[in-house]
Design a protein around this motif. Structure first.
Motif, PDB file in Angstrom:
ATOM      1  N   LYS A 152      -5.009   1.651   4.066  1.00 16.08           N
ATOM      2  CA  LYS A 152      -5.540   2.823   3.347  1.00 16.08           C
ATOM      3  C   LYS A 152      -6.043   3.883   4.322  1.00 16.08           C
ATOM      4  CE  LYS A 152      -6.980   0.117  -0.709  1.00 16.08           C
ATOM      5  NZ  LYS A 152      -5.974   0.640  -1.625  1.00 16.08           N
TER       6      LYS A 152
ATOM      7  N   GLN B 277      -5.820  -3.278   2.775  1.00 13.76           N
ATOM      8  CA  GLN B 277      -7.045  -2.475   2.776  1.00 13.76           C
ATOM      9  C   GLN B 277      -7.123  -1.595   4.036  1.00 13.76           C
ATOM     10  OE1 GLN B 277      -7.517  -3.168  -0.592  1.00 13.76           O
ATOM     11  NE2 GLN B 277      -9.520  -2.430   0.070  1.00 13.76           N
TER      12      GLN B 277
ATOM     13  N   GLU C  70       0.806  -1.212   0.000  1.00 20.84           N
ATOM     14  CA  GLU C  70       0.000   0.000   0.000  1.00 20.84           C
ATOM     15  C   GLU C  70       0.848   1.275   0.000  1.00 20.84           C
ATOM     16  OE1 GLU C  70      -3.071   0.374  -0.529  1.00 20.84           O
ATOM     17  OE2 GLU C  70      -3.111   2.541  -0.186  1.00 20.84           O
TER      18      GLU C  70
END
Length: 271
Positions: A159, A156, A95
């Protein structure tokens, strides 16, 4: 309240009631079964009996309980720690350090999720045999430390990690590994708590792969021992139910201990 609204609400409650019954009944049946004889369980008795002490005595007589629980705890704890370290580092890296190549690699990893474990058992078994890791806990832990699902989950959740914190840490002169361990890990503790529950339960309840690679009685886990009891020529299901209840307790304790963080982690909370 008009009849249509009343009917729809009634159907919703009915569906929820059926779902709750389907979810809770196996647990109820397990607890009740631990108090009944094997014959009572076979005929479907669904009320509490008086054979709990006898079933517990027989279970402790047939099973080396401290050893199998030690084996299961060792496997679950080591597997959880290594999976958290490797998968969270991977999720953070995917990420934070984005590039076209990494996106392609991540897409390939997600595609690998569609491959069933049964299709990978034979290659994994051959690999572990060639590495000389058969009948070791390393053979069970290594294939799962880089869990694609947990990597995806951490990516995820990352984020929501505030970029301002990372930028401020870089300005203060922190290196990337210091940002990860001193800022990212404390801030994302809810995500770690939720992942801990998921990974611990998966490792504690692991059955098929440990069944293939563990070959001695001294290294068997509680799930393998319960399976052996249930597959005996004349299984004593009361004893099996006692073992199942005892095997369930650690996962329940871990869940309730991390319950609040689990909910926050699943909702993507960052504090």
């Amino acid at each position: 309240m008009n009849p249509i609204t009343l009917l729809s609400r009634g159907l919703v409650y009915l569906a929820l009631g059926i779902a709750a019954f389907v979810s809770v009944f196996p647990f109820y049946w397990m607890v009740v079964g631990a108090t009944n004889t094997s014959n009572d369980i076979n005929i479907g008795k669904a009320t509490f009996g008086s054979s709990l002490s006898q079933n517990v005595t027989n279970f402790f007589a047939q099973v080396d309980v401290p050893l199998v629980f030690y084996n299961s705890a060792k496997l679950a704890i080591l597997g959880t720690v290594f999976t958290l370290i490797v998968s969270s580092l991977a999720g953070y890296g995917f990420e934070i350090f984005r590039s076209r190549t990494r996106e392609r690699i991540f897409a390939v990893l997600l595609l690998l999720l569609s491959i069933p474990f049964a299709a990978m058992m034979v290659p994994l078994f051959m690999l572990m045999a060639r590495l000389g890791l058969m009948n070791t806990y390393a053979a069970i832990i290594l294939p799962s430390v880089a869990s694609i699902f947990i990597i995806f989950y951490f990516r995820q959740s990352t984020k929501a990690f505030p970029a301002e914190l990372r930028d401020a840490a870089r300005i203060d002169g922190l290196k990337e590994w210091q940002i990860f361990f001193y800022i990212y890990v404390p801030v994302m503790r809810s995500t770690y708590a939720a992942a801990t529950i998921i990974i611990f339960m998966a490792n504690w309840n692991a059955y098929l792969w440990p069944l293939l690679v563990i070959q001695t009685e001294e290294k068997k886990t509680i799930t393998l021992v319960i399976s052996s009891l249930a597959s005996a020529y004349t299984p004593d299901f009361g004893v099996v139910m006692v073992g199942t209840v005892l095997a369930t307790l650690p996962t329940i304790l871990v869940f309730f201990f991390l319950q609040r963080r689990f909910v926050e982690g699943m909702l993507g909370s960052v504090k």
